[in-house]
Scaffold this active site. Sequence first.
Site, PDB file in Angstrom:
ATOM      1  N   ARG A  22      20.240  24.089 -21.613  1.00 44.44           N
ATOM      2  CA  ARG A  22      19.569  25.179 -22.322  1.00 44.44           C
ATOM      3  C   ARG A  22      18.620  24.529 -23.328  1.00 44.44           C
ATOM      4  O   ARG A  22      18.616  23.304 -23.498  1.00 44.44           O
ATOM      5  CB  ARG A  22      20.549  26.169 -22.968  1.00 44.44           C
ATOM      6  N   GLY A  23      17.850  25.366 -24.020  1.00 40.48           N
ATOM      7  CA  GLY A  23      16.796  24.839 -24.878  1.00 40.48           C
ATOM      8  C   GLY A  23      15.512  24.885 -24.078  1.00 40.48           C
ATOM      9  O   GLY A  23      15.448  24.326 -22.973  1.00 40.48           O
ATOM     10  N   ALA A  24      14.491  25.551 -24.638  1.00 41.20           N
ATOM     11  CA  ALA A  24      13.279  25.824 -23.857  1.00 41.20           C
ATOM     12  C   ALA A  24      12.670  24.574 -23.214  1.00 41.20           C
ATOM     13  O   ALA A  24      12.435  24.563 -21.994  1.00 41.20           O
ATOM     14  CB  ALA A  24      12.264  26.558 -24.734  1.00 41.20           C
ATOM     15  N   ARG A  33      15.997  32.429 -15.907  1.00 42.39           N
ATOM     16  CA  ARG A  33      16.049  32.925 -17.291  1.00 42.39           C
ATOM     17  C   ARG A  33      14.668  33.459 -17.683  1.00 42.39           C
ATOM     18  O   ARG A  33      13.658  32.793 -17.464  1.00 42.39           O
ATOM     19  CB  ARG A  33      16.513  31.812 -18.249  1.00 42.39           C
ATOM     20  N   GLN A  70      26.016  27.386 -29.916  1.00 40.78           N
ATOM     21  CA  GLN A  70      25.236  26.150 -29.748  1.00 40.78           C
ATOM     22  C   GLN A  70      25.181  25.345 -31.048  1.00 40.78           C
ATOM     23  O   GLN A  70      25.072  24.120 -31.004  1.00 40.78           O
ATOM     24  CB  GLN A  70      23.803  26.477 -29.301  1.00 40.78           C
ATOM     25  N   ASP A 115      11.698  29.564 -28.212  1.00 43.36           N
ATOM     26  CA  ASP A 115      11.774  29.708 -26.759  1.00 43.36           C
ATOM     27  C   ASP A 115      10.459  30.200 -26.168  1.00 43.36           C
ATOM     28  O   ASP A 115      10.162  29.956 -25.002  1.00 43.36           O
ATOM     29  CB  ASP A 115      12.921  30.643 -26.374  1.00 43.36           C
ATOM     30  N   ASN A 129      13.115  33.270 -30.384  1.00 39.21           N
ATOM     31  CA  ASN A 129      14.085  32.184 -30.464  1.00 39.21           C
ATOM     32  C   ASN A 129      15.474  32.812 -30.418  1.00 39.21           C
ATOM     33  O   ASN A 129      15.628  34.033 -30.403  1.00 39.21           O
ATOM     34  CB  ASN A 129      13.874  31.353 -31.747  1.00 39.21           C
ATOM     35  N   LYS A 130      16.488  31.986 -30.394  1.00 39.10           N
ATOM     36  CA  LYS A 130      17.890  32.417 -30.282  1.00 39.10           C
ATOM     37  C   LYS A 130      18.185  33.605 -31.201  1.00 39.10           C
ATOM     38  O   LYS A 130      17.747  33.643 -32.345  1.00 39.10           O
ATOM     39  CB  LYS A 130      18.773  31.230 -30.646  1.00 39.10           C
TER      40      LYS A 130
END
Lengths: 353, 353
Positions: A45-47, A88, A195, A236, A246-247
């Site tokens: 995960r993580g853009a 995603r 996370q 993201d 973002n998250k």
Amino acid sequence: MIPTVEWKDGIVRMLDQTKLPQETVFIDCKDYETVAQGIKELWVRGAPAIGITAAMGLALGARQIPASTFEEFVSQFEHICSIMAATRPTAVNLFWAIDRMKKKVLDNPDADIEALKIMLQKESQAMLEEDRAANRKIGLFGSVFVANDDNIITHCNAGSIATGGYGTAEGIMRAAVEAGKKIHVYVDETRPVLQGARLTAWELMEEKIPCTLITDNMAGYFMFRDMIDIAIVGADRIAKNGDVANKIGTYSLAVLCKEHGIPFYVAAPLSTIDFSIESGSHIPIEERNAREVTHVFNKIQIAPEGVPVANPAFDITPARYITAIITEKGAFHPKDIGKLADENRNLDRLRIT
Amino acid sequence: MIPTVEWKDGIVRMLDQTKLPQETVFIDCKDYETVAQGIKELWVRGAPAIGITAAMGLALGARQIPASTFEEFVSQFEHICSIMAATRPTAVNLFWAIDRMKKKVLDNPDADIEALKIMLQKESQAMLEEDRAANRKIGLFGSVFVANDDNIITHCNAGSIATGGYGTAEGIMRAAVEAGKKIHVYVDETRPVLQGARLTAWELMEEKIPCTLITDNMAGYFMFRDMIDIAIVGADRIAKNGDVANKIGTYSLAVLCKEHGIPFYVAAPLSTIDFSIESGSHIPIEERNAREVTHVFNKIQIAPEGVPVANPAFDITPARYITAIITEKGAFHPKDIGKLADENRNLDRLRIT
């Protein structure tokens, strides 16, 4: 440094981040379907890391194509691209990476199929290396905003394992430490997938950067007590007007920063900027499974059976809450982010639709 | 309705709220030490419920005193009071309840020891019944602020099991529904102890009040989308100037409400008001065990071994963020709360130091 994802003799090896920090497990993906599954199920995960992994998945998929003509190859490659694109919806780096890989194919209609496959593998490797280099630059440009003895707050994980290596938001922390500054980081645990607790706290401890783990709802408490100087998060997707996806929880953190006069920085490579959309309201927000909220690690139930749940995985922080967006080209006022598209032909080229 | 705590033939029976919602377990406390342990370990929580439970614990402790003279009885009773007072520092209802029980003893120096023990048991029972009645009134006074079709957000649990019954913040929701209003409640899960996910969601589902469970960091997301109309929370201690101590995360929620123009209500009985302190900065904030943050249900580890953790259990919401404080005497501007002490002799009497 543990590699987020790597190409190893025709296999894409991914660190299964869902098992961290208790276990360091690598998964060897022998086909693109497993890579797509890994993106969907958050092994990676993580853009930026999603983009690189998707590119490697496509390179792997290309090798599985039995085509003998260019047209056949393109048709099957596009099918693989569509499967990868469906993993995603929010992180734009995924689509950026897919576009770039597609372009590599379309730019080389005269290449031999086997040569194309090698080109694609090299392209994905180049993306990994470019991302690492970009992270280093983000670190350098961002670290000037960090003062000695600063208390930083961060949300989610924008560390080395969210990227090709080094990290964006955490890259800035690393660069500040490398520049001799003393820092301390408040790490939001980042519910529901944790996370922050699992990945950021773990990375900072590995790097021996002092940190304190807090629950997301404690941020205001520490700000009210003047214990936080600066916020740094990843992204993201960034719209042309500087709005940032973002998250989930990033927006709440930005509002708290505004209320307490704390500067709020977003760190992201240019591949995270979506020059095709005007504002954050056009960014699709992924709604994930309710079970992420009702069960911890898909095991321990923490809520009543059958409770209705909302689980948006991201939120939008409007540009007006953001002090600066830090990229590998430098730090920008969020409202100036859109200009990068006009100024930089190279960037335009990366967005084929 | 499941009783939070009750006196049963010389036993204090407590609902073990740490096991909810998976298991409904009652613990029969045969001595005051077990009651004190239960308060400390969160078998019972919620400021009003803590007060009532402590009072019942003292009534139980009184029965354990073998004294034959009043002086001996007072001395031993005060020792029990000091043990009960050391369980949790923030909720003032604990100290209010202890003071009231002490006063019952000191007001009756000529009473027979056995009669005193009965008086104390009756006093604790009266406190339970008064609290239930107060909750009903809070519900009535508060429900006028809830409009039909309102989306309410709440934090932690201020429901029937946080009180003698009916609830404060949730009492208002119940009363709104009883008045024929249609409501929907966003329930903050409330990390780290998850009182929202485990208790509030469970209570609302039992009452068939529509609700949606969210992680604490989602509140801003739903406010930004105009999906929340009003916030209602409980309180653990209210200072004379209207500053409110409540579960960690309440302050962050109040800041988000201010940013989005959402009214923010605090529901609490008068026993939660500490007329002896001028402002919230004097309220002690309980720092609880790190393990509450690093482990879910004391079982599943969610953070790296040895990570530094902060775990303040409460925060202070300054009066300026609060639209009104709703008590059994009516709704008050937070700045008018202090006046209640002057206006109401009865209230003064309750605070002996």
